[in-house]
Scaffold this active site. Sequence first.
Site, mmCIF file in Angstrom:
data_model
loop_
_atom_site.group_PDB
_atom_site.id
_atom_site.type_symbol
_atom_site.label_atom_id
_atom_site.label_comp_id
_atom_site.label_asym_id
_atom_site.label_seq_id
_atom_site.Cartn_x
_atom_site.Cartn_y
_atom_site.Cartn_z
ATOM 1 N N HIS A 1 0.814 -1.220 0.000
ATOM 2 C CA HIS A 1 0.000 0.000 0.000
ATOM 3 C C HIS A 1 0.848 1.271 0.000
ATOM 4 C CE1 HIS A 1 -3.478 -2.417 0.147
ATOM 5 N NE2 HIS A 1 -3.592 -2.579 1.449
ATOM 6 N N HIS B 1 -9.807 1.813 1.335
ATOM 7 C CA HIS B 1 -9.620 0.655 2.207
ATOM 8 C C HIS B 1 -10.602 0.634 3.381
ATOM 9 C CE1 HIS B 1 -7.519 -2.654 4.153
ATOM 10 N NE2 HIS B 1 -6.588 -2.668 3.200
ATOM 11 N N GLU C 1 -11.609 -3.872 -2.338
ATOM 12 C CA GLU C 1 -10.633 -2.881 -2.776
ATOM 13 C C GLU C 1 -10.460 -2.968 -4.292
ATOM 14 O OE1 GLU C 1 -6.976 -3.227 -0.235
ATOM 15 O OE2 GLU C 1 -8.203 -4.785 0.720
#
Length: 345
Positions: free
Chosen positions: A97, A168, A305
């Site tokens: 991420h 998220h 996601e």
Amino acid sequence: MSINTEFKTETYLLKNANGLKLHLINYGGRITNLEVPDRNGNFENVVLHLNTKDYLKSNPFIGALIGRYANRIANACFKLNGQSFRINNNEGTNCLHGGIGGFDAVFWTVKKLSDTKVLLTYDSPHLEMGFPGNLKVKVYYELTNANELKIDYYAVSDQETVINLTQHSYFNLTADFNKKITDHEVFINADAFLPTSGNIPTGEIRPVKDGVFDFRIPKRIGLAIDVNDDQLNTAGGYDHCFVLNRDHSDLTLAATAYDEGSGRFLEVFTTEPGMQFYTGNSLDGSLKIPNEPGNYEKRSGFCFETQHFPDSPNQPAFPSVVIKAGEEFSSTTVYQFSVKAREDK
């Protein structure tokens, strides 16, 4: 990780004509509250959230905007035009991420455009977390009167770079965060998924047909999540990218989730080629549920996601995540909420 004390955490509220409410904060562009009705018209929050001060501490990306690169890049490095870029590793040797100090951990500039829409902007400097290019990012959150949360992503760089953005939020449509999400019924519009080794896609695009990853007919999350399967065993549940079946429209149905008890029904539409389905496997009871007893335990929430594929910079067979200098990146995802009547047994 140190937080830039030049900024302070501020909260913003969106509300549509039907009473849906969304709270967000400028830190990480995080969605902290999303109130939607059940079949009886009761509005409750359906996303995991924290006390404000706890967002500034280590947590599993709860409610955050993710970038510059959502999901994982193997060995925290990639090549672009023959040049190697070493990026931040924060999951063993891999970059997850965007790394420590990714978009989830910066203060966004937020401009409220109306009661239903905000614009978030962030300028990511060249080589922040190791990524090339000065990248200017714009994200719109909008609550429509069709009871949609619409998210539009835009970005442009002054030199060639890679990008993969997502949101998220962890959903629990029961609105009771002491309940696990295993009874939610999920559909995923995908004939294939990406198996992993060490959390990195192997490069195989594996058919889901008749296996534990087959959600083409809606089924309970908990139906197969604990079966003896090497992919589920390694991840502790579902934490895999599904290769979405695309039609010819810009927005394609990616997934749905249904909670029979509340009647809440969530549909996800996206322009992205993939969706990571994550079942909160790393939630370990260390985070307090605000204003009520209990902590977030494993599988207290799930994530849809929408994104490009993990490790795409190192896997040329995957859809490209490269944008040229001056080329605009754009992406849209819509989360639409409705209710279903209770089915007679």
